[in-house]
Scaffold this motif. Structure first.
Motif, PDB file in Angstrom:
ATOM      1  N   VAL A   1       0.849  -1.195   0.000  1.00  0.00           N
ATOM      2  CA  VAL A   1       0.000   0.000   0.000  1.00  0.00           C
ATOM      3  C   VAL A   1       0.886   1.247   0.000  1.00  0.00           C
ATOM      4  CG1 VAL A   1      -1.777   1.277   1.273  1.00  0.00           C
ATOM      5  CG2 VAL A   1      -1.878  -1.223   1.177  1.00  0.00           C
ATOM      6  N   LEU A   2       1.935   1.242   0.814  1.00  0.00           N
ATOM      7  CA  LEU A   2       2.782   2.423   0.958  1.00  0.00           C
ATOM      8  C   LEU A   2       3.445   2.822  -0.368  1.00  0.00           C
ATOM      9  CD1 LEU A   2       4.114   4.522   2.848  1.00  0.00           C
ATOM     10  CD2 LEU A   2       5.952   2.874   3.227  1.00  0.00           C
ATOM     11  N   THR A   3       3.914   1.844  -1.132  1.00  0.00           N
ATOM     12  CA  THR A   3       4.707   2.179  -2.327  1.00  0.00           C
ATOM     13  C   THR A   3       3.905   2.127  -3.625  1.00  0.00           C
ATOM     14  OG1 THR A   3       5.462  -0.111  -2.298  1.00  0.00           O
ATOM     15  CG2 THR A   3       6.966   1.527  -1.431  1.00  0.00           C
ATOM     16  N   HIS A   4       2.789   1.397  -3.655  1.00  0.00           N
ATOM     17  CA  HIS A   4       2.071   1.223  -4.919  1.00  0.00           C
ATOM     18  C   HIS A   4       0.725   1.940  -5.002  1.00  0.00           C
ATOM     19  CE1 HIS A   4       4.808  -2.404  -5.122  1.00  0.00           C
ATOM     20  NE2 HIS A   4       5.002  -1.843  -6.295  1.00  0.00           N
ATOM     21  N   TRP A   5       0.265   2.530  -3.898  1.00  0.00           N
ATOM     22  CA  TRP A   5      -1.069   3.152  -3.924  1.00  0.00           C
ATOM     23  C   TRP A   5      -1.123   4.299  -4.938  1.00  0.00           C
ATOM     24  CZ3 TRP A   5      -5.821   1.979  -2.570  1.00  0.00           C
ATOM     25  CH2 TRP A   5      -6.782   2.997  -2.531  1.00  0.00           C
ATOM     26  N   LEU A   6      -0.137   5.160  -4.873  1.00  0.00           N
ATOM     27  CA  LEU A   6      -0.099   6.293  -5.808  1.00  0.00           C
ATOM     28  C   LEU A   6       0.569   5.821  -7.090  1.00  0.00           C
ATOM     29  CD1 LEU A   6       0.936   9.134  -3.345  1.00  0.00           C
ATOM     30  CD2 LEU A   6      -1.329   8.695  -4.298  1.00  0.00           C
ATOM     31  N   GLY A   7      -0.048   6.055  -8.201  1.00  0.00           N
ATOM     32  CA  GLY A   7       0.515   5.597  -9.468  1.00  0.00           C
ATOM     33  C   GLY A   7      -0.597   5.109 -10.367  1.00  0.00           C
ATOM     34  N   ASP A   8      -0.247   4.702 -11.571  1.00  0.00           N
ATOM     35  CA  ASP A   8      -1.279   4.234 -12.497  1.00  0.00           C
ATOM     36  C   ASP A   8      -0.922   2.856 -13.074  1.00  0.00           C
ATOM     37  OD1 ASP A   8       0.833   4.991 -14.029  1.00  0.00           O
ATOM     38  OD2 ASP A   8      -0.201   6.602 -15.106  1.00  0.00           O
ATOM     39  N   GLY A   9      -0.021   2.152 -12.422  1.00  0.00           N
ATOM     40  CA  GLY A   9       0.360   0.828 -12.869  1.00  0.00           C
ATOM     41  C   GLY A   9      -0.654  -0.231 -12.455  1.00  0.00           C
ATOM     42  N   ALA A  10      -0.369  -1.466 -12.849  1.00  0.00           N
ATOM     43  CA  ALA A  10      -1.261  -2.584 -12.533  1.00  0.00           C
ATOM     44  C   ALA A  10      -1.399  -2.754 -11.021  1.00  0.00           C
ATOM     45  CB  ALA A  10      -0.712  -3.867 -13.161  1.00  0.00           C
ATOM     46  N   GLU A  11      -0.297  -2.528 -10.293  1.00  0.00           N
ATOM     47  CA  GLU A  11      -0.353  -2.693  -8.835  1.00  0.00           C
ATOM     48  C   GLU A  11      -1.308  -1.680  -8.202  1.00  0.00           C
ATOM     49  OE1 GLU A  11       2.452  -2.577 -10.562  1.00  0.00           O
ATOM     50  OE2 GLU A  11       3.619  -4.385 -10.095  1.00  0.00           O
ATOM     51  N   ALA A  12      -1.254  -0.433  -8.681  1.00  0.00           N
ATOM     52  CA  ALA A  12      -2.144   0.608  -8.146  1.00  0.00           C
ATOM     53  C   ALA A  12      -3.606   0.277  -8.460  1.00  0.00           C
ATOM     54  CB  ALA A  12      -1.769   1.969  -8.729  1.00  0.00           C
ATOM     55  N   ARG A  13      -3.848  -0.182  -9.695  1.00  0.00           N
ATOM     56  CA  ARG A  13      -5.240  -0.538 -10.064  1.00  0.00           C
ATOM     57  C   ARG A  13      -5.737  -1.706  -9.227  1.00  0.00           C
ATOM     58  NH1 ARG A  13      -3.122   0.496 -15.204  1.00  0.00           N
ATOM     59  NH2 ARG A  13      -2.934  -1.714 -15.726  1.00  0.00           N
ATOM     60  N   PHE A  14      -4.852  -2.671  -8.970  1.00  0.00           N
ATOM     61  CA  PHE A  14      -5.201  -3.811  -8.116  1.00  0.00           C
ATOM     62  C   PHE A  14      -5.563  -3.328  -6.709  1.00  0.00           C
ATOM     63  CE2 PHE A  14      -3.254  -6.550  -4.813  1.00  0.00           C
ATOM     64  CZ  PHE A  14      -4.150  -7.602  -4.849  1.00  0.00           C
ATOM     65  N   LEU A  15      -4.722  -2.462  -6.139  1.00  0.00           N
ATOM     66  CA  LEU A  15      -4.968  -1.983  -4.770  1.00  0.00           C
ATOM     67  C   LEU A  15      -6.291  -1.226  -4.672  1.00  0.00           C
ATOM     68  CD1 LEU A  15      -1.407  -0.804  -3.650  1.00  0.00           C
ATOM     69  CD2 LEU A  15      -2.681  -2.788  -2.807  1.00  0.00           C
ATOM     70  N   ARG A  16      -6.595  -0.413  -5.687  1.00  0.00           N
ATOM     71  CA  ARG A  16      -7.846   0.353  -5.646  1.00  0.00           C
ATOM     72  C   ARG A  16      -9.056  -0.577  -5.751  1.00  0.00           C
ATOM     73  NH1 ARG A  16      -7.118   5.623  -5.573  1.00  0.00           N
ATOM     74  NH2 ARG A  16      -4.926   6.206  -5.704  1.00  0.00           N
ATOM     75  N   GLU A  17      -8.918  -1.587  -6.580  1.00  0.00           N
ATOM     76  CA  GLU A  17     -10.049  -2.517  -6.726  1.00  0.00           C
ATOM     77  C   GLU A  17     -10.281  -3.318  -5.442  1.00  0.00           C
ATOM     78  OE1 GLU A  17     -10.509  -4.442 -10.451  1.00  0.00           O
ATOM     79  OE2 GLU A  17     -11.744  -6.042  -9.587  1.00  0.00           O
ATOM     80  N   VAL A  18      -9.190  -3.751  -4.782  1.00  0.00           N
ATOM     81  CA  VAL A  18      -9.414  -4.543  -3.569  1.00  0.00           C
ATOM     82  C   VAL A  18      -9.876  -3.656  -2.406  1.00  0.00           C
ATOM     83  CG1 VAL A  18      -7.871  -6.396  -4.280  1.00  0.00           C
ATOM     84  CG2 VAL A  18      -6.980  -4.586  -2.827  1.00  0.00           C
ATOM     85  N   ARG A  19      -9.476  -2.379  -2.395  1.00  0.00           N
ATOM     86  CA  ARG A  19     -10.043  -1.459  -1.389  1.00  0.00           C
ATOM     87  C   ARG A  19     -11.549  -1.317  -1.614  1.00  0.00           C
ATOM     88  NH1 ARG A  19     -10.144   4.321  -1.207  1.00  0.00           N
ATOM     89  NH2 ARG A  19     -10.732   4.106  -3.412  1.00  0.00           N
ATOM     90  N   ASP A  20     -11.941  -1.050  -2.865  1.00  0.00           N
ATOM     91  CA  ASP A  20     -13.370  -0.903  -3.165  1.00  0.00           C
ATOM     92  C   ASP A  20     -14.123  -2.197  -2.847  1.00  0.00           C
ATOM     93  OD1 ASP A  20     -12.699   1.597  -4.032  1.00  0.00           O
ATOM     94  OD2 ASP A  20     -12.953   1.172  -6.173  1.00  0.00           O
ATOM     95  N   GLY A  21     -13.494  -3.329  -3.164  1.00  0.00           N
ATOM     96  CA  GLY A  21     -14.146  -4.625  -2.918  1.00  0.00           C
ATOM     97  C   GLY A  21     -14.344  -4.884  -1.433  1.00  0.00           C
ATOM     98  N   ALA A  22     -13.390  -4.460  -0.604  1.00  0.00           N
ATOM     99  CA  ALA A  22     -13.502  -4.675   0.844  1.00  0.00           C
ATOM    100  C   ALA A  22     -14.743  -3.985   1.403  1.00  0.00           C
ATOM    101  CB  ALA A  22     -12.244  -4.167   1.544  1.00  0.00           C
TER     102      ALA A  22
END
Ligand SMILES: [Zn+2]
Length: 233
Positions: free
Chosen positions: A181-202
């Motif tokens: 979360v600390l390093t990948h939240w900000l950005g537009d890569g696959a990791e950032a998109r994954f983190l946003r989707e799992v936050r929304d899913g939670a």
């Protein structure tokens, strides 16, 4: 005479008869569409899922029955009410390799965790990362403390004080990647998109879901809880 009062009474009567027929078992409805059937963690979530999750929160025996070891490796733990707003009731020890190291969590939150992992986290991982998540990294669940805000600790007990919350910091992926979360939240890569989707899913399975979008205190983790406040940010 106006027609709408008659139509309203007819509609309410029809709805009442339909509810009675389903509740009494006179009409067979698949369990996932029957509001009185217990939650099935393996079943695809639908609009009744939140209602069923709320029911578990009020019925510890039902929660224990729903939380199968297939869904999440765990062992029940005795109640431990410390009387100062800390301790836990109706909790389990989650000793599942996917969530190591082990931690104590309320049964209702453990059911939400199992639902999130199965129906959101792994699906999002395959879509955005092309591999399954093998480990959910976290800071643990229980801590006898108050809510932390940007200005430090407040006066209200945190959901962590009741073992009713888990702080997730990142994920290990089957291909060896580590998403944080600390390093990948900000950005537009696959990791950032994954983190946003799992936050929304939670947000579909937990009551409180807080991410770096909420405040600086959450810049490095997702806070997931089954408290009484609904918040998704
Ligand atoms: Zn937290």
């Amino acid at each position: 005479m106006r027609a709408w009062p008659v139509l309203l009474i007819a509609a309410l009567t029809t709805a009442g008869v339909a509810a009675w027929a389903v509740h009494s078992g006179r009409v067979a409805v698949p369990p996932e569409w029957n509001p009185w059937a217990p939650l099935d963690i393996a079943a695809e979530p639908n609009w009744l899922t939140r209602h069923k999750l709320r029911r578990l929160a009020k019925d510890p025996a039902l929660c224990r029955a729903v939380l199968s070891r297939d869904a999440l490796e765990h062992t029940p733990v005795p109640d431990n009410d410390l009387g100062n707003g800390c301790g836990w009731r109706d909790a389990v020890r989650v000793d599942d390799a996917r969530f190591a190291p082990a931690f104590t969590l309320t049964c209702k939150a453990a059911v939400s965790l199992a639902m999130w992992e199965r129906h959101d986290l792994q699906v999002a991982a395959m879509i955005h990362l092309g591999a399954r998540v093998t480990r959910v990294e976290h800071l643990g669940s229980y801590a006898c403390r108050n809510v932390r805000g940007a200005g430090g600790e407040g006066s209200r007990r945190s959901q962590h004080a009741a073992a009713n919350a888990l702080d997730v910091t990142g994920f290990r992926v089957a291909d060896g990647r580590r998403v944080r979360v600390l390093t990948h939240w900000l950005g537009d890569g696959a990791e950032a998109r994954f983190l946003r989707e799992v936050r929304d899913g939670a947000c579909h399975f937990f009551d409180g879901t807080l991410s770096p979008d909420y405040n600086a205190a959450h810049r490095d983790h997702f806070h997931l809880d089954r408290g009484s406040f609904r918040m998704c940010r």
